[in-house]
Design an enzyme around this catalytic site. Structure first.
Site, PDB file in Angstrom:
ATOM      1  N   ASP A 141      36.861  41.472  49.507  1.00 29.24           N
ATOM      2  CA  ASP A 141      38.130  42.167  49.290  1.00 29.24           C
ATOM      3  C   ASP A 141      37.987  43.298  48.271  1.00 29.24           C
ATOM      4  OD1 ASP A 141      39.205  40.441  51.080  1.00 29.24           O
ATOM      5  OD2 ASP A 141      40.498  39.375  49.681  1.00 29.24           O
TER       6      ASP A 141
ATOM      7  N   HIS B 234      39.263  37.500  52.330  1.00 29.10           N
ATOM      8  CA  HIS B 234      39.771  36.485  51.396  1.00 29.10           C
ATOM      9  C   HIS B 234      38.654  35.812  50.608  1.00 29.10           C
ATOM     10  CE1 HIS B 234      43.637  37.230  53.110  1.00 29.10           C
ATOM     11  NE2 HIS B 234      43.274  36.801  54.286  1.00 29.10           N
TER      12      HIS B 234
ATOM     13  N   HIS C 214      40.948  30.913  51.033  1.00 31.08           N
ATOM     14  CA  HIS C 214      39.666  31.515  50.662  1.00 31.08           C
ATOM     15  C   HIS C 214      38.444  30.696  51.080  1.00 31.08           C
ATOM     16  CE1 HIS C 214      39.917  28.674  47.363  1.00 31.08           C
ATOM     17  NE2 HIS C 214      40.872  29.341  46.741  1.00 31.08           N
TER      18      HIS C 214
ATOM     19  N   GLU D  55      39.827  34.899  43.188  1.00 32.17           N
ATOM     20  CA  GLU D  55      40.302  33.746  43.952  1.00 32.17           C
ATOM     21  C   GLU D  55      40.574  32.638  42.956  1.00 32.17           C
ATOM     22  OE1 GLU D  55      41.015  34.274  46.934  1.00 32.17           O
ATOM     23  OE2 GLU D  55      39.796  36.033  47.409  1.00 32.17           O
TER      24      GLU D  55
ATOM     25  N   ASP E 278      38.987  41.623  42.390  1.00 29.29           N
ATOM     26  CA  ASP E 278      39.758  40.602  43.105  1.00 29.29           C
ATOM     27  C   ASP E 278      39.361  39.244  42.540  1.00 29.29           C
ATOM     28  OD1 ASP E 278      41.594  39.884  45.382  1.00 29.29           O
ATOM     29  OD2 ASP E 278      39.843  38.707  45.951  1.00 29.29           O
TER      30      ASP E 278
END
Length: 310
Positions: free
Chosen positions: A156, A151, A60, A14, A12
């Site tokens: 995640d 998030h 986030h 961000e 994942d």
């Protein structure tokens, strides 16, 4: 015979914003799965040397201040790509993560990110097509994955890594069943058309019943309660049309303009493909793209339109 080792990287990212052509990765988390078991993890913040958009920060919670001492792209991305290796990556709405990783690798190393990607959002839709939501929260709830943080990249990635083996098993069980039906595809198409016709008829029947209920209530009928407890009542709700030019300043002043006005993305996509729009305008529209997703669809062509497609 020993089982062949299958390695997948659940990950994942961000980012500073949603547009992979302009924004950058600020956090990466990867979980190495070997035959469905977690064997290693890698997590890092990344200093992108650019500001984080407020809309992304609200999701986030990562701030510019949190990144000032984080490693920069040139320092950390060789380690990230080394961790991933040439293994397939697994992500929820994987085209988003893949697009950022591919753009980053091209920009820093002039190389494409050629790893195969597996989209768990697509798999989840296939296994649970009846659910209204196909988000990661819903997936974790279905597979009873507990999480205290959301998030952030590692939370995640770890949550998805725990749910993915179960989802993968169900997905391929369904896929095996689908493969077993391939030889019956002509019959299944006939069956599909029958179901489609039945749904259309049922929708008409429901509308017909609604018309009767409307007349009942308009003649003063009281609310109706079923034996199972559901109650049907009748209400009148007025809706209005608004002049956009007159209302937009007021909406913008209270910070709800973006929520109140939704872009017609399908219409805009058609403009980009249109021969009536000049290239300069098309380029300006393309530069405003902020997210990418994939949808695979098929169409049923009516007999009277068949000749147009031949």
């Amino acid at each position: 015979m020993p089982r062949k080792k299958e390695v997948e990287i659940v990950l994942d990212v961000e980012t500073t914003g949603l547009d992979y052509t302009k924004e950058k990765i600020i956090e990466f988390a990867g979980v190495r799965l070997e035959n469905g078991k977690i064997t290693d993890t890698f997590q890092t913040l990344v200093n992108p040397n650019q500001k984080i958009r407020k809309s992304s920060m609200a999701i986030h919670g990562i701030t510019d201040e949190m990144l000032k001492d984080a490693p920069n792209e040139e320092e950390i991305f060789p380690k990230i790509f080394e961790f991933i290796g040439d293994n397939p990556i697994v992500a929820h709405n994987a085209i988003f993560d893949y697009s950022f990783l591919n753009r980053t690798k091209k920009r820093l190393f002039n190389e494409n990110f050629d790893n195969r990607y597996i989209d768990t959002q697509f798999m989840f839709k296939e296994v649970y097509p009846h659910l209204e939501s196909c988000g990661l929260d819903c997936l974790m709830d279905i597979f009873k994955v507990k999480y205290s943080t959301r998030h952030r990249a590692m939370a995640d990635a770890e949550g998805l890594a725990k749910a993915y083996p179960k989802l993968k098993k169900m997905y391929f069980e369904k896929y095996d069943w689908q493969l077993s039906q391939i030889n019956n595809v002509e019959y299944l198409f006939e069956r599909f058309l029958r179901l489609q016709s039945t749904i259309s008829i049922l929708q008409s029947e429901i509308q017909d019943l609604k018309s009767i209920f409307r007349i009942y209530f308009e003649k003063g009928g009281a609310p109706i309660t079923a034996n199972s407890g559901e109650t049907m009542a009748y209400n009148t709700k007025k809706t209005f049309a608004y002049d956009f030019e007159q209302v937009k300043d007021a909406l913008n002043e209270i910070g709800v303009l973006e929520k109140a006005v939704r872009l017609n993305n399908v219409f805009i996509d058609k403009l980009v493909l249109s021969s009536t729009v000049n290239d300069e305008i098309k380029d300006r529209i393309k530069s405003a793209r902020c997210e990418i997703s994939e949808n695979k669809v098929f169409n049923v062509i009516k007999p009277d339109k068949q000749s147009k497609h031949e």
